[in-house]
Design an enzyme around this catalytic site. Structure first.
Site, short mmCIF file in Angstrom:
data_model
loop_
_atom_site.label_atom_id
_atom_site.label_comp_id
_atom_site.label_asym_id
_atom_site.label_seq_id
_atom_site.Cartn_x
_atom_site.Cartn_y
_atom_site.Cartn_z
N GLY A 44 0.84 -0.68 -0.16
CA GLY A 44 0.13 -0.13 0.02
C GLY A 44 1.14 1.12 0.00
O GLY A 44 2.14 1.18 0.01
N SER A 124 -13.26 -13.39 -5.14
CA SER A 124 -12.33 -13.71 -5.88
C SER A 124 -12.92 -14.22 -6.99
O SER A 124 -13.81 -15.44 -6.33
CB SER A 124 -10.74 -13.79 -6.47
OG SER A 124 -10.51 -14.08 -7.12
N TYR A 148 -3.62 -19.37 -5.19
CA TYR A 148 -4.55 -17.81 -4.43
C TYR A 148 -5.66 -17.96 -4.67
O TYR A 148 -6.43 -17.08 -3.45
CB TYR A 148 -3.88 -16.56 -5.89
CG TYR A 148 -4.36 -15.18 -5.14
CD1 TYR A 148 -4.64 -14.78 -4.73
CD2 TYR A 148 -5.84 -15.30 -6.74
CE1 TYR A 148 -5.93 -13.34 -4.97
CE2 TYR A 148 -6.90 -13.92 -6.67
CZ TYR A 148 -6.29 -13.32 -5.83
OH TYR A 148 -8.05 -12.35 -5.72
N LYS A 152 -8.43 -18.08 -1.16
CA LYS A 152 -9.77 -16.30 -1.43
C LYS A 152 -10.84 -17.86 -0.86
O LYS A 152 -11.58 -17.86 -0.11
CB LYS A 152 -9.47 -16.29 -2.59
CG LYS A 152 -8.76 -15.53 -2.61
CD LYS A 152 -9.42 -14.06 -2.05
CE LYS A 152 -8.21 -13.10 -2.83
NZ LYS A 152 -8.54 -11.56 -1.34
#
Ligand code: UDP
Length: 335
Positions: A44, A124, A148, A152
């Site tokens: 971030g 996702s 990934y 999720k």
């Protein structure tokens, strides 16, 4: 310790300094909520946190979470702090399971301990894996094809168990391809490294890279390149707020797809970007990227009907125009 009394509902935005999280904060602040950001700034940007208090730290830091929950009366938590590089999740799965799953469990534990009940999760379309049918609905089977996507899905399953055991309420939002930038150009997309198609195409237009690599032109699609469903980051933010308000009103957990229901091939994206930027954008045809399904398009009927979601920036042209405006105004990103 003093608790900050709320004139507006406070929402803890974990990952609020990142791409989607920062747009969410701006959207919340514009709709009478106070975003409280927790971000460890690994990916971030401090400059993207502008609309509320900022806590520099990780969601695995239980003491910091307890401090935030004591200090602010938090109505809900929104979680945008997952790692999101599919390729890296294959080569470094441990990093993904630790951050995306274990650290999320710590965050959920802290919520339960501090009686914070409402959770909005950035899930996702990667949880579906290779699609059996297009458009993909929420009932589609979930067999993710990379770590990934599995992280999720694990969180989605964990949320269901936390609901049954501890009464936590949640909404999972399964995004298709987030893209675009704040129409007022205050914040935008600045990933390091950048792996997503639209920012890379625009970097090529700016001359920051020699060409855009097209990962495969022999897919079973009309022009041979992969088709994706691009969704504007501000439309994602709108859906999150609608989801939050539904959760606060109905107290019912659920999952929704967020996409435009319309696909664009890699070549179409490049063609549209050439029109918008007026630049030639050189192309290099490369090998297929491992794990890329040919077509991913989502049905968001459920979000439209149940949440009243109405995307405002669905047109690919607007998505690329807002991204281009950000890139040309911030050629070095947030630096
Ligand atoms: N893509 C590409 N070249 C790039 C980056 C992406 O051809 O440099 C393709 C990728 O194979 C996929 C589409 O563009 O078909 C969107 O990729 P992105 O990484 O933006 O999102 P994903 O679909 O992986 O979430």
């Amino acid at each position: 310790m003093t608790t900050i009394s709320n004139t507006k509902p406070h929402v803890l935005v974990v990952g609020g300094a990142g791409y989607i999280g920062s747009h969410m904060c701006k959207y919340l602040a514009g709709h009478d909520y106070m975003p409280v950001v927790l971000d460890n700034l690994v990916y971030g940007h401090r400059q993207a946190v502008r609309w509320g208090p900022f806590y520099n730290g990780s969601m695995e830091n239980k003491e910091l979470l307890a401090h935030i929950f004591n200090r602010h009366e938090i109505t809900a938590v929104m979680h945008f702090a997952a790692y999101c590089y599919v390729g890296e999740s294959v080569t470094e799965p441990s990093k993904y399971y630790r951050n995306n799953v274990s650290n999320t469990a710590i965050l959920l534990d802290a919520m339960v301990e501090n009686n914070v009940e409402n959770f909005i999760f950035s899930s996702s379309c990667a949880t579906y894996g290779e699609p059996n049918e297009i458009p993909i609905t929420e009932n589609h089977s979930q067999y993710p094809v990379n770590p990934y996507g599995r992280t999720k899905l694990m969180v989605e399953q964990m949320l269901n168990d936390f609901q049954n055991a501890y009464g936590l309420k949640y909404i999972c939002l399964r995004y298709f391809n987030a893209a675009g930038a704040d129409p007022q150009c205050e914040i935008g997309e600045d990933h390091r490294p950048e792996t997503h198609l639209i920012p890379l195409v625009l970097q090529a237009a700016m001359g920051k890279r020699a060409a855009i690599s097209v990962f495969g032109n022999d897919y079973p699609t009309p022009d041979g390149t992969c088709i994706r469903d691009y969704i504007h980051v501000y439309d994602l933010a709108q859906a999150h707020l609608l989801a939050l308000e539904k959760l606060l009103n109905d107290h019912l957990s659920d999952c929704y797809n967020l996409g435009n229901g319309e696909g664009h091939s890699v070549k179409e994206v490049i063609h549209q970007a050439r029109k918008i930027t007026g630049k030639s954008i050189p192309v290099r045809i490369s090998d297929r990227r491992k794990g890329d399904p040919a077509v991913l398009i989502g049905s968001s009927r459920k979000a439209m009907e149940a949440l009243g979601w109405r995307p405002e920036f669905a047109d690919l042209k607007i998505i690329i125009e807002t991204a281009w405006k950000w890139h040309t105004n911030h050629p070095e990103g947030y630096r």
